[in-house]
Design a protein around this motif. Structure first.
Motif, PDB file in Angstrom:
ATOM      1  N   ASP A 431       0.787  -1.190  -0.116  1.00  0.00           N
ATOM      2  CA  ASP A 431      -0.035   0.038   0.077  1.00  0.00           C
ATOM      3  C   ASP A 431       0.800   1.359   0.091  1.00  0.00           C
ATOM      4  O   ASP A 431       0.455   2.189  -0.559  1.00  0.00           O
ATOM      5  N   LYS A 432       2.018   1.042   0.683  1.00  0.00           N
ATOM      6  CA  LYS A 432       2.868   2.388   0.901  1.00  0.00           C
ATOM      7  C   LYS A 432       3.418   2.685  -0.696  1.00  0.00           C
ATOM      8  O   LYS A 432       3.580   3.863  -1.011  1.00  0.00           O
ATOM      9  N   THR A 433       3.996   1.571  -1.131  1.00  0.00           N
ATOM     10  CA  THR A 433       4.412   1.486  -2.326  1.00  0.00           C
ATOM     11  C   THR A 433       3.427   2.186  -3.531  1.00  0.00           C
ATOM     12  O   THR A 433       3.942   2.976  -4.362  1.00  0.00           O
ATOM     13  N   LYS A 434       2.420   1.806  -3.541  1.00  0.00           N
ATOM     14  CA  LYS A 434       1.458   2.154  -4.359  1.00  0.00           C
ATOM     15  C   LYS A 434       1.109   3.844  -4.218  1.00  0.00           C
ATOM     16  O   LYS A 434       0.771   4.477  -5.010  1.00  0.00           O
ATOM     17  N   LYS A 436       3.053   6.024  -2.855  1.00  0.00           N
ATOM     18  CA  LYS A 436       4.241   6.602  -3.362  1.00  0.00           C
ATOM     19  C   LYS A 436       4.235   6.820  -5.037  1.00  0.00           C
ATOM     20  O   LYS A 436       4.542   8.020  -5.280  1.00  0.00           O
ATOM     21  N   GLN A 437       4.062   5.563  -5.797  1.00  0.00           N
ATOM     22  CA  GLN A 437       3.858   5.760  -7.020  1.00  0.00           C
ATOM     23  C   GLN A 437       2.843   6.723  -7.452  1.00  0.00           C
ATOM     24  O   GLN A 437       2.975   7.660  -8.535  1.00  0.00           O
ATOM     25  N   ASN A 438       1.621   6.704  -6.813  1.00  0.00           N
ATOM     26  CA  ASN A 438       0.524   7.521  -7.189  1.00  0.00           C
ATOM     27  C   ASN A 438       0.892   9.085  -7.030  1.00  0.00           C
ATOM     28  O   ASN A 438       0.484   9.862  -7.944  1.00  0.00           O
ATOM     29  N   ASN A 439       1.689   9.415  -5.874  1.00  0.00           N
ATOM     30  CA  ASN A 439       2.089  10.757  -5.727  1.00  0.00           C
ATOM     31  C   ASN A 439       3.078  11.277  -6.670  1.00  0.00           C
ATOM     32  O   ASN A 439       2.935  12.376  -7.047  1.00  0.00           O
ATOM     33  N   ILE A 440       3.909  10.309  -7.002  1.00  0.00           N
ATOM     34  CA  ILE A 440       4.917  10.592  -8.069  1.00  0.00           C
ATOM     35  C   ILE A 440       4.437  10.896  -9.199  1.00  0.00           C
ATOM     36  O   ILE A 440       4.643  12.058  -9.954  1.00  0.00           O
ATOM     37  N   GLN A 441       3.332  10.004  -9.627  1.00  0.00           N
ATOM     38  CA  GLN A 441       2.632  10.371 -11.241  1.00  0.00           C
ATOM     39  C   GLN A 441       1.854  11.711 -10.830  1.00  0.00           C
ATOM     40  O   GLN A 441       1.735  12.537 -11.806  1.00  0.00           O
ATOM     41  N   HIS A 442       1.188  12.024  -9.638  1.00  0.00           N
ATOM     42  CA  HIS A 442       0.435  13.116  -9.642  1.00  0.00           C
ATOM     43  C   HIS A 442       1.319  14.629  -9.595  1.00  0.00           C
ATOM     44  O   HIS A 442       0.942  15.512 -10.319  1.00  0.00           O
TER      45      HIS A 442
END
Length: 456
Positions: A431-434, A436-442
């Protein structure tokens, strides 16, 4: 100058208040919650007084633990709705009332209702109020340590309670002891006084801010279109549950429920198990002290570990579950009191780790407005399962004339819980990895939009 002095004075008062609140919450938890897990000390006395079997007598503590923990989710909702002052006032009346009414009991069934139900609900309200009060007053790093101290406090009380209860029953009898405990638990009223002093902040707390905003938004809709309002509320409730019923939280919920409920049943019969192992009564009583001492020490470990960054909240429960399983195995094969005490100490280490780290992990995973309900639900599952473990274990003992099957069941549940905590740790990291990836994409999307805007 005067404004700066007033601000410093106000800050100093708040700092003093929150530490006094911690001391008060700790004392109340020691008095009320500590008594719940020491009630098994009076197991033999109740059996002799009411002339009942093991299953019927074990039901008293099972109901007490079951209601105290099982009412946790309801207590969380009550605290969220009415606030800490009202909740603590009701608790300070119900806890002593149940014990005082037990003075007039002539059958063990009456104790099921007076202590098991009335006092159990009051203790549940008091404990959830303590957790919420600490969660509101302390920052994240302090909160973890303070919750560990709170969870350690009632275990420390369990060290002294067995000797106090034994002395009280010898001097005043079982019913006299109930009356004295009624007066002693009246000290819960101090927690109400502390929450009443800070009642204005309690009203404005984040726990209630979200609910107030929803109410202000929904009143016009409710008047205009009641069906849309009902659909909105159901949808909103589903989203709320989805937020704090995440996969890691569900694994922690199930693992903690089955493990602690089995240990609650074991605690109710610990004295009888020691006697079954041919250990004399004085040394059997010491097993409570050893169990509580190691549980108390282990309760502090998660709070101390969280002072260092990089340690996952779900890691320590895995270690605790495996330690408890090893302890149960040692008790199973024990032939002397030294081996029995060694196993008891390891079970205590496991229990303390689960008690503290599971609560800390739940508080860490869910959002702050869901803390009362999430922690209450954690206790509720434990409580509902605990209602049946004591009578079940007592029935197995009466049927098989041995506690071997009971120890095997508890040992197995420790292993199952370790696997569930491991899954919680894995899903938490995913969940943390997901996220973090969503934040980077945003962030990348925002940067692209800004660049496009500059070009045009």
């Amino acid at each position: 100058m005067d404004i700066s002095m007033a601000e410093r004075t106000q800050t100093h008062r708040h700092e003093s208040y929150k530490w006094i609140l911690l001391l008060t919450a700790t004392a109340v938890t020691m008095i009320d919650f500590g008594l719940v897990f020491s009630f098994g000390t009076m197991f033999v006395t109740m059996m002799e007084t009411f002339q009942t079997g093991r299953a019927a007598t074990a039901t008293v503590q099972s109901i007490l633990i079951g209601v105290t923990l099982g009412f946790g989710a309801v207590s969380g909702v009550i605290v969220s709705k009415v606030g800490l002052p009202v909740a603590t006032f009701v608790a300070s009346l119900m806890v002593p009332l149940g014990f005082c009414l037990s003075f007039f009991a002539n059958e063990v069934v009456i104790i099921y209702f007076t202590i098991g139900l009335v006092s159990g609900i009051g203790i549940s309200l008091a404990y959830i109020s303590c957790v919420v009060a600490i969660d509101c007053e302390f920052s994240e790093s302090q909160r973890t340590l303070c919750l560990s101290i709170l969870n350690t406090s009632y275990v420390v009380a369990s060290i002294a309670y067995p000797y106090c209860l034994e002395w009280l029953t010898e001097q005043y009898g079982l019913k006299g002891t109930f009356l004295i405990l009624g007066g002693f638990t009246l000290n819960t009223l101090v927690l109400f006084v502390m929450c009443f002093i800070n009642r204005e902040k309690s009203k404005n707390n984040k726990t209630f801010a979200r609910q107030d905003a929803e109410n202000d938004y929904n009143v016009p809709l409710k008047e205009r279109e009641p069906f849309k309002f009902l659909r909105y509320r159901i949808s909103n409730a589903f989203l709320d549950f989805k937020k704090y019923l995440s996969t890691p939280y569900l694994f922690i919920l199930v693992a903690t429920g089955i493990l602690l409920s089995s240990l609650d049943g074991y605690l109710a019969l610990m004295l009888d198990i020691a006697l079954w192992k041919q250990i004399d009564s004085s040394r059997a009583l010491i097993s409570f002290v050893i169990y509580s001492s190691f549980t108390a020490g282990s309760c502090l470990v998660p709070g101390l570990l969280k002072q260092k960054k990089g340690i996952n909240s779900c890691a320590y429960p895995i270690f605790s579950s495996l330690t408890g399983a090893i302890g149960m195995m040692i008790i199973y094969f024990a032939n002397d009191h030294i081996t029995f005490m060694t196993g008891t100490s390891l079970v205590g280490v496991g229990c303390g780790g689960i008690l503290s780290s599971s609560m800390n992990a739940a508080v860490k995973i869910v959002e702050i407005e869901f803390v009362p309900v999430a922690t209450g639900l954690l206790l509720t599952v434990n409580g509902l399962l605990s209602v049946g473990t004591g009578p079940l274990f007592g029935w197995l003992r009466d049927t098989t004339s041995s506690y071997r099957s009971v120890l095997i069941i508890i040992m197995t549940l420790h292993g199952v819980s370790a696997v569930l905590y491991m899954l919680a740790l894995i899903f938490r990291r995913l969940d943390k990895t997901k996220a973090k990836q969503n934040n980077i994409q945003h962030t990348e999307s925002q940067e692209r939009n800004m660049n496009d805007a500059l070009l045009f």
